[in-house]
Design an enzyme around this catalytic site. Structure first.
Site, short mmCIF file in Angstrom:
data_model
loop_
_atom_site.label_atom_id
_atom_site.label_comp_id
_atom_site.label_asym_id
_atom_site.label_seq_id
_atom_site.Cartn_x
_atom_site.Cartn_y
_atom_site.Cartn_z
N TYR A 197 -36.46 -41.23 -71.56
CA TYR A 197 -35.43 -41.75 -72.45
C TYR A 197 -36.06 -41.92 -73.82
CZ TYR A 197 -31.78 -45.09 -73.98
OH TYR A 197 -30.77 -45.75 -74.63
N TYR A 228 -26.77 -49.31 -63.71
CA TYR A 228 -28.12 -49.67 -64.13
C TYR A 228 -28.14 -51.03 -64.84
CZ TYR A 228 -32.50 -49.78 -66.66
OH TYR A 228 -33.71 -50.19 -67.16
N HIS A 229 -27.30 -51.15 -65.85
CA HIS A 229 -27.33 -52.37 -66.65
C HIS A 229 -26.75 -53.57 -65.91
CE1 HIS A 229 -27.79 -49.29 -69.86
NE2 HIS A 229 -28.64 -50.18 -70.30
N LYS A 246 -26.68 -64.44 -81.49
CA LYS A 246 -27.12 -63.05 -81.32
C LYS A 246 -26.82 -62.30 -82.63
CE LYS A 246 -28.03 -60.82 -78.19
NZ LYS A 246 -29.37 -60.29 -77.83
N ASP A 285 -27.66 -56.05 -81.38
CA ASP A 285 -28.27 -56.10 -80.06
C ASP A 285 -27.30 -56.74 -79.06
OD1 ASP A 285 -29.99 -56.31 -77.85
OD2 ASP A 285 -30.74 -58.26 -78.56
N HIS A 322 -27.90 -56.88 -75.70
CA HIS A 322 -28.58 -57.38 -74.50
C HIS A 322 -28.50 -58.91 -74.51
CE1 HIS A 322 -30.62 -53.36 -74.32
NE2 HIS A 322 -30.35 -53.57 -73.06
#
Length: 683
Positions: free
Chosen positions: A15, A169-170, A551, A555, A557
């Protein structure tokens, strides 16, 4: 001696992408020369969220976690000297997936490629963006329409392309259990397939072609036996759903097709050399079992908990795959787990639990309804909080973190600041200047096409108006998007036009509804911190301490920020958390309006060097420099020291895994800022 017959290896990818299209193109060509058999493109956050690099929210984010692609010129440069007709390209892109595929198609056309032969994948799973990754743009309804239109277009025009890569995945990175990972991904697949079927854009007799192009992108954690069973359960459930719900009779079209990146959540900053064996174990989960083997694998690098991996680090991860595929005898045998009663029992249990959860979500109205109600997000925040609590208590053992912590000096990290790759801060200014030149110099229709009819070869503005008109109606949006790509429209202009029609969406945070994960039992560390919170509030003459979790930037996440917010709430703070994607000015305005006693900033994208000083400056300008600011994220040592010199009270990185201890440190900083005596912590 005749050569033994071996299965064909999976696609091997890393990646990759950063800084600029030119730098990323060089990286791709080097990786392909080392034996990589496919490309996996990482885009930066402005590209993923539909902003040009000169937008206020893009500050500090340009080229950080991926490559900036602002227009067709960037896409041309990204794949210069890489024949796209021969390449298998995975693009991790969701809200703006249609736009990036359009740019890719036009770049391929300019190379002379036959579009029908293009192979690759666009992730295009917006549900998990609402739940975990945070790069969503539009509300659920319009987002599902974009996904549907793109699937229908590719089935009819780019038949070898995987138009959606349903991404669990996340979800695991956000704390999902194996049952939640399967159930939420399958519920997303049902929502997407129902939408495609109901759109009427693909004839009923060709619906099997749609199912055959649906792929998945999964996570594999270090519990590799459980993870391998998860993959077998995934395949069994997919076969059942596609056969029974959609009537797909061709077993080949029902095949569960998935790629994988192994778990990054479990990679540690402490003793990072241990990440190598974690990565190997996680890879075995998706390669050992022939009947549940991944079609494509990309591995993180050993140092991703520290920062951006270098080319050498990525090469190491590629070589791990190559050793397994080419030196071992793995590919010479049938499924080595066939007939194992242990495996079958575990798979049966997973299937039963997953089907029950899928049914529960369907009763709510499906995946989109479960997103909008906040159910899915709250379940993930809760699961993640429980996992963190098990680590803090020592129930879940992490080598080098909460057990076997003594270590010899590590030569790999002797100089931490050179153990990762850094992005030149000057890159952002160059990219911003370049997009300005593109807008100023792009050729409009008559120059671009000779002397064509402007309604056949539209100008930039005409292409955008046609896109908005299509968005207000019901026609497939892909053709209008392709015209925007050819006309020189930028990423921010394309997304901005659709924002005008569809609006923007702020997903539920799941924080307020998350249950208590760590009980406040007498004598426990959390009870002690809660007492200090109450004592400090009393000493300051306020009812409750107020803590803003922010935040800044793009981003998305948010897992760490959510866990800090939940634990601070449980420790007695009144928590202000407004979710992701805020400017420094918005964060400071909220801090002043809510009269908070501390500000916590969470940034994992590398933009801390720009955005944190912005927050500090704005607080000083507002006369609120006495509010302590703490920062958490993937922050190299040198950057941490720089932030402290700028006025940050404390910096937390992944090695600080004790959330209750972090909350206690925040209380200490509040007392220090308000000139209160420190509270002694009982031994």
């Amino acid at each position: 001696m005749t050569e033994r017959q071996k299965d064909r290896p999976w696609l091997m990818r890393t990646y990759a992408g950063h800084s600029t299209a030119e730098a990323s193109n060089e990286l791709y060509r080097r990786n392909l020369a080392k034996g990589q058999t496919g490309l996996s493109v990482a885009f930066d956050l402005p590209t993923q969220t539909g902003y040009d690099p000169d937008h206020v929210l893009a500050r500090g984010e340009v080229g950080r976690v991926g490559v900036p692609v602002s227009h067709l010129g960037d896409m041309r440069r990204l794949f210069q000297d890489i024949p796209l007709e021969q390449m298998n390209t995975s693009m991790t892109i969701n809200a703006t997936a249609m736009w990036l595929l359009a740019l890719y198609q036009v770049a391929a056309e300019e190379q002379g490629a036959d579009v029908a032969l293009l192979q690759g994948t666009t992730q295009n799973d917006i549900v998990k963006e609402y739940l975990s990754r945070g790069t969503h743009v539009f509300p659920p309804g319009p987002s599902l329409r974009l996904t549907t239109d793109m699937i229908c277009y590719t089935v009819n025009n780019i038949p070898k392309w995987n138009p959606i890569n349903i991404c669990s995945y996340h979800l695991q990175e956000a704390g999902a259990t194996p049952v939640q990972e399967i159930a939420y991904a399958m519920s997303t697949a049902i929502a997407v397939l129902d939408s495609v079927r109901d759109s009427g854009q693909v004839p009923e007799e060709r619906f099997g072609e749609v199912v055959a192009r649906i792929s998945f992108f999964v996570n594999a954690g270090v519990r590799f036996i459980e993870e391998m069973c998860k993959m077998r359960a995934f395949g069994r459930i997919w076969d059942t759903i596609t056969r029974e719900r959609y009537g797909i009779l061709d077993a080949k079209q029902r095949r569960f097709r998935y790629g994988v990146q192994v778990n990054s959540l479990g990679l540690t900053e402490a003793q990072p050399e241990n990440n190598v064996q974690r990565i190997v174990l996680e890879m075995l989960a998706v390669t050992l079992s022939k009947d549940a083997r991944a079609r494509a694998v990309q591995l993180p690098a050993w140092n991703e908990a520290l920062g951006l991996p270098r080319p050498w680090d990525q090469q190491w991860s590629l070589r791990i795959q190559q050793v397994l595929a080419h030196e071992s005898d793995l590919l010479e045998y049938e499924d080595i787990f066939a007939g194992s009663h242990v495996i079958e029992t575990k798979v049966d249990a997973l299937v039963t639990e997953c089907l029950a959860e899928i049914e529960r979500i369907q009763e709510m109205g499906g995946a989109m309804a479960a997103v909008e109600s906040g159910y899915l997000k709250a379940r993930l925040v809760s699961s993640h909080a429980e996992r963190r609590a098990r680590i803090e208590s020592g129930e879940d053992k992490i080598v080098g973190v909460n057990v076997f912590e003594s270590t010899e000096p590590n030569p790999l990290t002797a100089d931490l600041d050179t153990a990762i790759q850094t992005v030149d801060p000057a890159v952002e200014a160059r990219v911003v200047a370049a997009v300005g030149r593109w807008r100023a110099e792009r050729q409009e229709s008559t120059d671009r096409q000779g002397n064509g009819d402007p309604f056949v070869f539209p100008t930039t503005q005409q292409a955008l108006e046609q896109l908005k008109e299509a968005a207000r109606g019901t026609e497939n949006l892909m053709e209008a998007t392709l015209e925007c790509a050819r006309a020189g429209v930028t990423t921010g202009e394309w997304a901005g036009a659709l924002r005008e029609v569809f609006g923007e969406y702020r997903a539920p945070t799941g924080v307020s509804s998350a249950p208590v994960a760590v009980p406040v039992e007498a004598g426990s560390p959390l009870a002690e911190v809660r007492g200090r919170v109450e004592r400090t509030a009393a000493d300051m003459g306020v009812g409750k301490l107020r803590f803003l979790v922010g935040k800044p930037g793009l981003d998305g996440h948010s897992n760490g920020a959510e866990q800090i917010a939940v634990r601070a709430r449980d420790a007695g703070f009144e928590v202000v958390y407004q979710g992701i994607r805020l400017t420094p000015a918005q964060i400071v305005d909220a801090a002043l309006e809510e009269d908070v006693h501390a500000v916590g900033l969470s940034i994992l994208s590398g933009s801390h060097a720009q955005l944190v000083p912005d927050v500090l400056d704005l607080l000083r300008d507002a006369g609120a420099a006495d509010i302590p600011v703490v920062v958490g994220g993937i922050i190299p040592n040198a950057d941490g020291e720089e932030l402290r010199r700028a006025g940050v009270a404390a910096v937390f990185t992944p090695k600080d895994f004790g959330i209750t201890e972090i909350i206690g440190r925040i209380v200490d900083e509040i007392r220090k800022a308000n000139k209160l005596d420190s509270l002694e912590v009982p031994a």
